[in-house]
Design an enzyme around this catalytic site. Structure first.
Site, PDB file in Angstrom:
ATOM      1  N   TYR A  95       0.833  -1.205   0.000  1.00 20.50           N
ATOM      2  CA  TYR A  95       0.000   0.000   0.000  1.00 20.50           C
ATOM      3  C   TYR A  95       0.872   1.262   0.000  1.00 20.50           C
ATOM      4  O   TYR A  95       0.621   2.210  -0.739  1.00 20.50           O
ATOM      5  CB  TYR A  95      -0.939   0.005   1.210  1.00 20.50           C
ATOM      6  CG  TYR A  95      -1.788   1.254   1.306  1.00 20.50           C
ATOM      7  CD1 TYR A  95      -2.651   1.611   0.273  1.00 20.50           C
ATOM      8  CD2 TYR A  95      -1.719   2.082   2.422  1.00 20.50           C
ATOM      9  CE1 TYR A  95      -3.425   2.762   0.348  1.00 20.50           C
ATOM     10  CE2 TYR A  95      -2.497   3.229   2.517  1.00 20.50           C
ATOM     11  CZ  TYR A  95      -3.349   3.562   1.480  1.00 20.50           C
ATOM     12  OH  TYR A  95      -4.107   4.699   1.558  1.00 20.50           O
ATOM     13  N   ARG A 113       1.362   6.882  -6.778  1.00 20.86           N
ATOM     14  CA  ARG A 113       0.153   7.683  -7.028  1.00 20.86           C
ATOM     15  C   ARG A 113       0.393   9.141  -6.667  1.00 20.86           C
ATOM     16  O   ARG A 113       0.020  10.049  -7.420  1.00 20.86           O
ATOM     17  CB  ARG A 113      -1.013   7.113  -6.223  1.00 20.86           C
ATOM     18  CG  ARG A 113      -2.267   7.952  -6.332  1.00 20.86           C
ATOM     19  CD  ARG A 113      -3.449   7.334  -5.605  1.00 20.86           C
ATOM     20  NE  ARG A 113      -3.229   7.150  -4.184  1.00 20.86           N
ATOM     21  CZ  ARG A 113      -4.169   6.763  -3.325  1.00 20.86           C
ATOM     22  NH1 ARG A 113      -5.380   6.472  -3.773  1.00 20.86           N
ATOM     23  NH2 ARG A 113      -3.907   6.631  -2.047  1.00 20.86           N
ATOM     24  N   TYR A 134      -1.222  12.909   6.229  1.00 25.50           N
ATOM     25  CA  TYR A 134      -0.743  11.887   7.170  1.00 25.50           C
ATOM     26  C   TYR A 134       0.777  12.011   7.313  1.00 25.50           C
ATOM     27  O   TYR A 134       1.484  12.238   6.323  1.00 25.50           O
ATOM     28  CB  TYR A 134      -1.053  10.470   6.646  1.00 25.50           C
ATOM     29  CG  TYR A 134      -2.466   9.957   6.798  1.00 25.50           C
ATOM     30  CD1 TYR A 134      -3.432  10.627   7.546  1.00 25.50           C
ATOM     31  CD2 TYR A 134      -2.834   8.760   6.182  1.00 25.50           C
ATOM     32  CE1 TYR A 134      -4.728  10.122   7.667  1.00 25.50           C
ATOM     33  CE2 TYR A 134      -4.129   8.251   6.300  1.00 25.50           C
ATOM     34  CZ  TYR A 134      -5.063   8.937   7.042  1.00 25.50           C
ATOM     35  OH  TYR A 134      -6.329   8.431   7.149  1.00 25.50           O
ATOM     36  N   ARG A 147     -11.980  12.978   1.668  1.00 25.10           N
ATOM     37  CA  ARG A 147     -12.920  12.099   2.398  1.00 25.10           C
ATOM     38  C   ARG A 147     -14.248  11.930   1.667  1.00 25.10           C
ATOM     39  O   ARG A 147     -14.952  10.944   1.878  1.00 25.10           O
ATOM     40  CB  ARG A 147     -13.165  12.642   3.801  1.00 25.10           C
ATOM     41  CG  ARG A 147     -11.909  12.734   4.655  1.00 25.10           C
ATOM     42  CD  ARG A 147     -11.357  11.365   5.002  1.00 25.10           C
ATOM     43  NE  ARG A 147     -10.073  11.473   5.699  1.00 25.10           N
ATOM     44  CZ  ARG A 147      -9.332  10.432   6.035  1.00 25.10           C
ATOM     45  NH1 ARG A 147      -9.711   9.206   5.735  1.00 25.10           N
ATOM     46  NH2 ARG A 147      -8.186  10.617   6.647  1.00 25.10           N
ATOM     47  N   GLU A 176     -14.127  -1.353   6.857  1.00 28.78           N
ATOM     48  CA  GLU A 176     -14.118  -0.073   6.140  1.00 28.78           C
ATOM     49  C   GLU A 176     -15.419   0.007   5.352  1.00 28.78           C
ATOM     50  O   GLU A 176     -15.896  -1.004   4.842  1.00 28.78           O
ATOM     51  CB  GLU A 176     -12.908  -0.018   5.199  1.00 28.78           C
ATOM     52  CG  GLU A 176     -12.888   1.223   4.337  1.00 28.78           C
ATOM     53  CD  GLU A 176     -11.609   1.365   3.515  1.00 28.78           C
ATOM     54  OE1 GLU A 176     -10.509   1.091   4.048  1.00 28.78           O
ATOM     55  OE2 GLU A 176     -11.722   1.749   2.348  1.00 28.78           O
TER      56      GLU A 176
HETATM   57  C1  LIG Z   1      -9.227   3.954   5.306  1.00 26.31           C
HETATM   58  C2  LIG Z   1      -8.407   4.867   4.808  1.00 26.31           C
HETATM   59  O1  LIG Z   1      -7.891   4.894   3.558  1.00 26.31           O
HETATM   60  C3  LIG Z   1      -8.297   4.008   2.540  1.00 26.31           C
HETATM   61  C4  LIG Z   1      -7.380   4.230   1.396  1.00 26.31           C
HETATM   62  C5  LIG Z   1      -7.676   5.096   0.373  1.00 26.31           C
HETATM   63  C6  LIG Z   1      -6.719   5.359  -0.726  1.00 26.31           C
HETATM   64  O2  LIG Z   1      -5.520   5.167  -0.526  1.00 26.31           O
HETATM   65  O3  LIG Z   1      -7.155   5.770  -1.819  1.00 26.31           O
HETATM   66  C7  LIG Z   1      -8.931   5.756   0.331  1.00 26.31           C
HETATM   67  C8  LIG Z   1      -9.868   5.478   1.291  1.00 26.31           C
HETATM   68  C9  LIG Z   1      -9.728   4.256   2.110  1.00 26.31           C
HETATM   69  O4  LIG Z   1     -10.132   3.196   1.277  1.00 26.31           O
HETATM   70  C10 LIG Z   1      -7.985   6.022   5.657  1.00 26.31           C
HETATM   71  O5  LIG Z   1      -6.817   6.413   5.535  1.00 26.31           O
HETATM   72  O6  LIG Z   1      -8.812   6.535   6.407  1.00 26.31           O
END
Ligand SMILES: C=C(O[C@@H]1C=C(C(=O)O)C=C[C@H]1O)C(=O)O
Length: 318
Positions: A132, A139, A193, A206, A312
Site C-alpha cells: 500500500y 500515485r 498523514y 474524504r 471499512e
Molecule cells: C481507510 C483509509 O484509507 C483508505 C485508502 C484510500 C486510498 O488510498 O485511496 C482511500 C480510502 C480508504 O479506502 C484512511 O486512511 O482513512
C-alpha cells in the site's frame, strides 16, 4: 451519472462502463463496446455482482495502450490494470500519469471518484515495503506531476483484493463542473498523514459532492491519523459509522450543499469491507440496524490498507 448494482448483466445502450465484482478478475477491456473490468473481490460463497455507471449522453468508448475508457460529454470513465510486480511505485505513477494525460486531453480533468484495488495491500513488496505504501508513493508522484492540470484530489477507495496486481478505475468530469471535495473534522486529511505511514501520503479526499451526488470515500476506524479500537470489531464499526455520520452532517456537508446534510439512512450502494471473515455476521447485523432497508449493501472479505483495520465502509448518496 447514476449507479446501479445487479446480479446480472443488463445490456442497455446507456452504459458508460461496468465493473464486475467476481472471484477471478480480468484486465479492463471493451465488451460489446462497453469498458468492462473484472475485480477479484468475491469468494466462492459470495455471489458476484456488477456495478454499472449509467451514461448521461451518447457514449464514445476506446482503448489506448493499457487504458480502457468511455466518455459521454459529461463524464469520463477510465480503467487500467497494473500487473503483479516486485515494486509498484513506478508502475503506479505511470498508470496514473497516462490516465491523467488522457483525462486532460479529452477535456475531463475534474476527477470525481477513484477506486484503487490493490492485491496484497498489506503484504511486503520485494524491497520489504508494504505494498500500500509503495503504491501510494507512485500515485502521489503522479498527482504532483499533474498538479494544476488535474484539478483536485478526489474521494477514493484504496483496498485489498483477493487477487494480484492493482486495478484502478475512476470517473472524472468537465473542467467547469461544480465539484466540492470534503474533509472530515474528526480525521487528519489523508494527504497530510505523517511519514510514519509511508514515504508519500495517500492522495484522496474524504468525500466528493457534485451534481447532487455525494461520493463517500472508504472510511474506517481512524481518528486524527490513528487507528482506534485495535482488535475490537464492535468499536471499529461504531467509529467508522460515527466518522461517516459526521462527514455527511449538516455541519460539514451543509457548507457546500444548501439543503444541508444527510444521515446514515440516506446511504446507498454501500460497500462494507471486512478483513476477518468471522466478523461478517456481526458487521452485517450492525449495518442492518443503521442503514435503510432499501439501501443496497454488499460485504466483501478483503484486506484493508492498514493491518489493524478490521472494517471499512464506502457509499454513495444520489
Ligand atoms: C481507510 C483509509 O484509507 C483508505 C485508502 C484510500 C486510498 O488510498 O485511496 C482511500 C480510502 C480508504 O479506502 C484512511 O486512511 O482513512
Amino acid at each position: 451519472m447514476k449507479f446501479e448494482q445487479s446480479g446480472e448483466k443488463s445490456d442497455s445502450q446507456n452504459i458508460l462502463a461496468r465493473v464486475a465484482f467476481e472471484k477471478n478478475g480480468f484486465a479492463p477491456e471493451l465488451h460489446h463496446g462497453v469498458p468492462t473490468v473484472g475485480v477479484p473481490m468475491t469468494t466462492e460463497t459470495e455471489p458476484g455482482f456488477h456495478e454499472v455507471f449509467a451514461a448521461s449522453g451518447p457514449v464514445v468508448a476506446g482503448k489506448e495502450g493499457n487504458l480502457v475508457y468511455a466518455v459521454d460529454g459529461r463524464h469520463l470513465f477510465c480503467s487500467v490494470q497494473v500487473s503483479e510486480r516486485d515494486v509498484y511505485r513506478d508502475a503506479a505513477r505511470i498508470a496514473y500519469d497516462s490516465a491523467f494525460e488522457l483525462a486532460t486531453r479529452l477535456g475531463y480533468p475534474n476527477i470525481l471518484r477513484m477506486w484503487n484495488l490493490v492485491g496484497g495491500i498489506i503484504d511486503e513488496n520485494a524491497d520489504g515495503m508494504e505494498i500500500y505504501r509503495d503504491f501510494c508513493a507512485g500515485r502521489a508522484e503522479a498527482f504532483a506531476l499533474w498538479a494544476g492540470r488535474i484539478l483536485h484530489i478526489p474521494a477514493a477507495t484504496g483496498i485489498g483484493t483477493r487477487g494480484n496486481g492493482v486495478y484502478l478505475y475512476f470517473i472524472s468530469g468537465r473542467a467547469d463542473a461544480e465539484v466540492h471535495h470534503l474533509e472530515n473534522p474528526r480525521q487528519t486529511p489523508a494527504y497530510h498523514y505523517p511519514d510514519s505511514y509511508g514515504p508519500k501520503a495517500p492522495s484522496f479526499a474524504r468525500a466528493t459532492f457534485t451534481d447532487g451526488i455525494l461520493y463517500i470515500s472508504g472510511t474506517a476506524s481512524i481518528i486524527g491519523d490513528e487507528t482506534v479500537h485495535k482488535g475490537d470489531i464492535s468499536g471499529q464499526v461504531d467509529v467508522t459509522l460515527e466518522n461517516i455520520a459526521t462527514l455527511i452532517s449538516t455541519e460539514n456537508l451543509g457548507k457546500v450543499r444548501p439543503e444541508g446534510g444527510y444521515t446514515l439512512q440516506d446511504l446507498d450502494l454501500i460497500k462494507v469491507y471486512v478483513s476477518r471473515p468471522e466478523d461478517i455476521p456481526f458487521v452485517r447485523s450492525r449495518c442492518k440496524e443503521v442503514f435503510s432497508p432499501d439501501a443496497r449493501v454488499v460485504y466483501l472479505n478483503v484486506d484493508i490498507c492498514r493491518p489493524d483495520l478490521l472494517v471499512e465502509i464506502e457509499a454513495i448518496v444520489q
